[in-house]
Design a protein around this motif. Structure first.
Motif, mmCIF file in Angstrom:
data_model
loop_
_atom_site.group_PDB
_atom_site.id
_atom_site.type_symbol
_atom_site.label_atom_id
_atom_site.label_comp_id
_atom_site.label_asym_id
_atom_site.label_seq_id
_atom_site.Cartn_x
_atom_site.Cartn_y
_atom_site.Cartn_z
ATOM 1 N N ASP A 76 0.822 -1.209 0.000
ATOM 2 C CA ASP A 76 0.000 0.000 0.000
ATOM 3 C C ASP A 76 0.861 1.266 0.000
ATOM 4 N N GLY A 77 2.054 1.145 0.567
ATOM 5 C CA GLY A 77 2.995 2.272 0.513
ATOM 6 C C GLY A 77 3.413 2.570 -0.921
ATOM 7 N N LEU A 78 3.676 1.497 -1.687
ATOM 8 C CA LEU A 78 4.033 1.708 -3.092
ATOM 9 C C LEU A 78 2.857 2.278 -3.874
ATOM 10 N N ARG A 79 1.652 1.879 -3.487
ATOM 11 C CA ARG A 79 0.452 2.305 -4.215
ATOM 12 C C ARG A 79 0.074 3.751 -3.927
ATOM 13 N N ALA A 80 0.384 4.221 -2.729
ATOM 14 C CA ALA A 80 -0.143 5.505 -2.277
ATOM 15 C C ALA A 80 0.297 6.655 -3.179
ATOM 16 N N GLU A 81 -0.655 7.475 -3.559
ATOM 17 C CA GLU A 81 -0.303 8.617 -4.394
ATOM 18 C C GLU A 81 0.471 9.654 -3.566
ATOM 19 N N ARG A 82 0.022 9.861 -2.334
ATOM 20 C CA ARG A 82 0.716 10.769 -1.415
ATOM 21 C C ARG A 82 1.040 9.989 -0.155
ATOM 22 N N LEU A 83 2.242 10.174 0.354
ATOM 23 C CA LEU A 83 2.623 9.536 1.616
ATOM 24 C C LEU A 83 2.792 10.611 2.690
ATOM 25 N N PRO A 84 2.593 10.246 3.944
ATOM 26 C CA PRO A 84 2.774 11.238 5.009
ATOM 27 C C PRO A 84 4.243 11.618 5.202
ATOM 28 N N ILE A 133 6.114 20.679 -4.361
ATOM 29 C CA ILE A 133 5.537 19.951 -5.494
ATOM 30 C C ILE A 133 5.339 20.853 -6.711
ATOM 31 N N ASP A 134 5.379 22.170 -6.495
ATOM 32 C CA ASP A 134 4.978 23.078 -7.570
ATOM 33 C C ASP A 134 6.106 23.893 -8.171
ATOM 34 N N LYS A 135 7.315 23.814 -7.583
ATOM 35 C CA LYS A 135 8.443 24.496 -8.235
ATOM 36 C C LYS A 135 9.771 23.874 -7.817
ATOM 37 N N ASP A 136 10.770 24.052 -8.636
ATOM 38 C CA ASP A 136 12.107 23.513 -8.355
ATOM 39 C C ASP A 136 12.747 24.266 -7.202
ATOM 40 N N GLY A 137 13.774 23.679 -6.649
ATOM 41 C CA GLY A 137 14.515 24.359 -5.594
ATOM 42 C C GLY A 137 14.345 23.655 -4.261
ATOM 43 N N THR A 138 15.025 24.213 -3.264
ATOM 44 C CA THR A 138 15.013 23.649 -1.919
ATOM 45 C C THR A 138 14.599 24.760 -0.970
#
Ligand code: NBP
Length: 480
Positions: free
Chosen positions: A430-438, A457-462
């Motif tokens: 289920d971990g592999l399946r999950a779209e989002r993990l905590p 998730i929406d832009k590059d960088g750190t």
């Protein structure tokens, strides 16, 4: 010398391997053991083998044709180092020293380097199949240099188990590759055994069937997709009656599982490589838990579910669900094991053919199973498989099994029956399946207490949030 191959160490594994070698056309086998008695016993018990005995390392070397080839079968660790030193003393450059013991692969890497620098060839070789395998045909996992494989390959092919017409031996890769693969083999063996034990426990407690009746269930399973040596011997063990008490033998055996450490090595190595082999780890930990009798709740004070009665309504349907849960969890365990081999190969620079590994495990070794053909098929397509269980055949099988798998894990949890390998395998899936993990939250926590930064998730960088300041976000320096 007259012998084309030699064996050092004549305890059960070495003497059986020596007899296996001697039984093959064209081999003359030189033998040596540190203490004389084992050599004398072997020669006396097996005159048909035509062994050439030696009582010193010098004599052993003189009994071998050049370039000499000797297989060491002694206790892993210091004894193996001691024998290698002795052989290097009496052998000449170009000779081949093979370690067939259960050595840790990092020891093999170290030894190969030292032995090669002295001009000899060194091959660390995993040998699986126990005593019977050594005698009748083991699964062999040699590492070492390509040159050694030229000499050694034909000899090893002649003594290995045969599965579907193919000898169960392949040149796994350089230096420690063979022992690494043998180590993971043992880890998978731990997981497979634990899963079978959980299946037995759930069926017994859920249906009230006797061990002998459950033996019949395993025998039946052994005619289907679960067909394997471990399922077969499980039926044999469950059917056994204790002569002294008339009880099923399994009920008079102390429930504390032993271990010789190769399962723990597999998990330790996986931790270092960052590979989640949770099924194997749970199997190792389940043995540890069982062996700590003093920690187990002897007085029955730990509360369990209110309704501790666990009787399934439809035993036939439940048994089939357990079979499917076992199959699905087994796919996970093997997938995790192959993932560890893939990661190990990448880390240590080995070119390991995973399909070839699955094929040499089809015969001779403890985890031999029909199922390994499906793994070979999966790798034979040449498709890039990020994890083995995403191969179409396994996706189909997991799809077929997953409802039953979930039901069995729920039933076990509800009834208070430990099923660590079943449930951790399902969580991995289920971990592999999950779209989002905590894991996103964990990154937030890490950034909070240690400014460990995160990606967006929406832009590059750190990025880093100024948690102790105004809690605005700043772009962090990329530490790579
Ligand atoms: P053991 O692991 O019990 O080792 C006993 C052998 O080691 C004897 O021949 C002993 O000689 C020799 N030895 C020792 Br101990 N110290 C020595 C030293 N300093 N110099 C020379 N020889 C020394 O034997 P085994 O159970 O046959 O296993 C052999 C190897 O195969 C091990 O590495 C084992 O892990 C591996 N293996 C075992 C199995 C299995 O099912 N048993 C399966 C696969 C692999 P002595 O007679 O003079 O004491």
């Amino acid at each position: 010398g007259a012998a084309n191959i030699g064996v050092v160490g004549l305890a059960v594994m070495g003497s059986n391997l020596a007899r296996n070698l001697a039984s093959r056309e064209g081999n003359t086998v030189a033998v040596f053991n540190r203490s004389r008695s084992k050599t004398d016993e072997l020669i006396e018990a097996h005159p048909e083998a035509g062994f050439i005995p030696a009582f010193s390392y010098e004599e052993f070397a003189a009994n071998l044709q050049k370039p000499r080839t000797a297989i060491i079968m002694v206790k892993a660790g210091r004894p193996t180092d001691a024998v290698i030193d002795e052989l290097m003393r009496v052998f000449e450059p170009g000779d081949i020293i093979v370690d067939g013991g259960n050595s840790l692969f990092t020891d093999t890497i170290r030894r190969e380097k030292a032995v090669r620098e002295a001009g000899f060839n060194f091959v660390g070789m995993g040998v699986s199949g126990g005593e019977e395998g050594a005698l009748l045909g083991p699964s062999l996992m040699p590492g070492g240099p390509d040159e050694s494989w030229v000499t050694l390959g034909p000899i090893l092919k002649s003594i290995a188990a045969v599965a579907e017409g193919e000898p169960c031996v392949t040149h796994v890769g350089h230096d420690g590759a063979g022992h690494f693969v043998k180590m993971v083999h043992n880890g998978i063996e731990y997981a497979d055994m634990q899963l079978i034990a959980e299946a037995y426990d759930l069926i017994r407690r859920g249906t009230g069937k006797s061990p002998a009746e459950i033996a019949d269930i395993f025998a039946e399973w052994n005619r289907g997709e679960l067909e394997s040596y471990l399922i077969e011997i499980t039926a044999e063990v469950l059917r056994q009656t204790d002569a002294a008490t008339g009880q099923p033998l399994v009920d008079v055996i102390v429930d504390q599982a032993g271990a010789k450490g190769t399962g723990a090595w597999t998990v330790q190595t996986a931790l270092d490589l960052g590979v989640p082999v949770s099924g194997i780890a749970e199997a190792v930990f389940a043995r540890s838990l069982s062996s700590h009798r003093e920690q187990r709740d002897v007085s029955g004070s730990l509360p369990g579910p209110d309704d501790a009665s666990f009787t399934v309504e439809d035993p036939g349907a439940f048994i089939e669900q357990v079979r499917l849960a076992l199959y699905a969890s087994k796919i996970v365990a093997y997938s995790q094991g192959f993932d560890e081999i893939r990661a190990g190969a990448a880390q240590y620079g080995w070119n390991i053919d995973l399909g070839a590994v699955s094929k040499i495990w089809r015969g001779g070794c403890i985890i031999r199973a029909q199922f390994l053909n499906r793994i070979a098929d999966a790798y034979a397509t040449g498709d890039e498989l990020p994890v083995l269980l995403t191969a179409p055949y396994f996706v189909e099988a997991l799809g077929r099994a997953q409802d039953a798998w979930r039901h069995v894990v729920q039933a076990a949890a509800g009834a208070g029956i430990p099923a660590p390998a079943f449930s951790s395998s399902l969580s991995y899936y289920d971990g592999l399946r999950a779209e989002r993990l905590p894991a996103a939250l964990i990154q937030g926590q890490r950034d909070f207490f240690g400014a460990h930064t995160y990606k967006r998730i929406d832009k590059d960088g750190t990025f880093h949030t100024l948690w102790s300041g105004d809690r605005s976000e700043v772009e962090a320096e990329d530490t790579h």
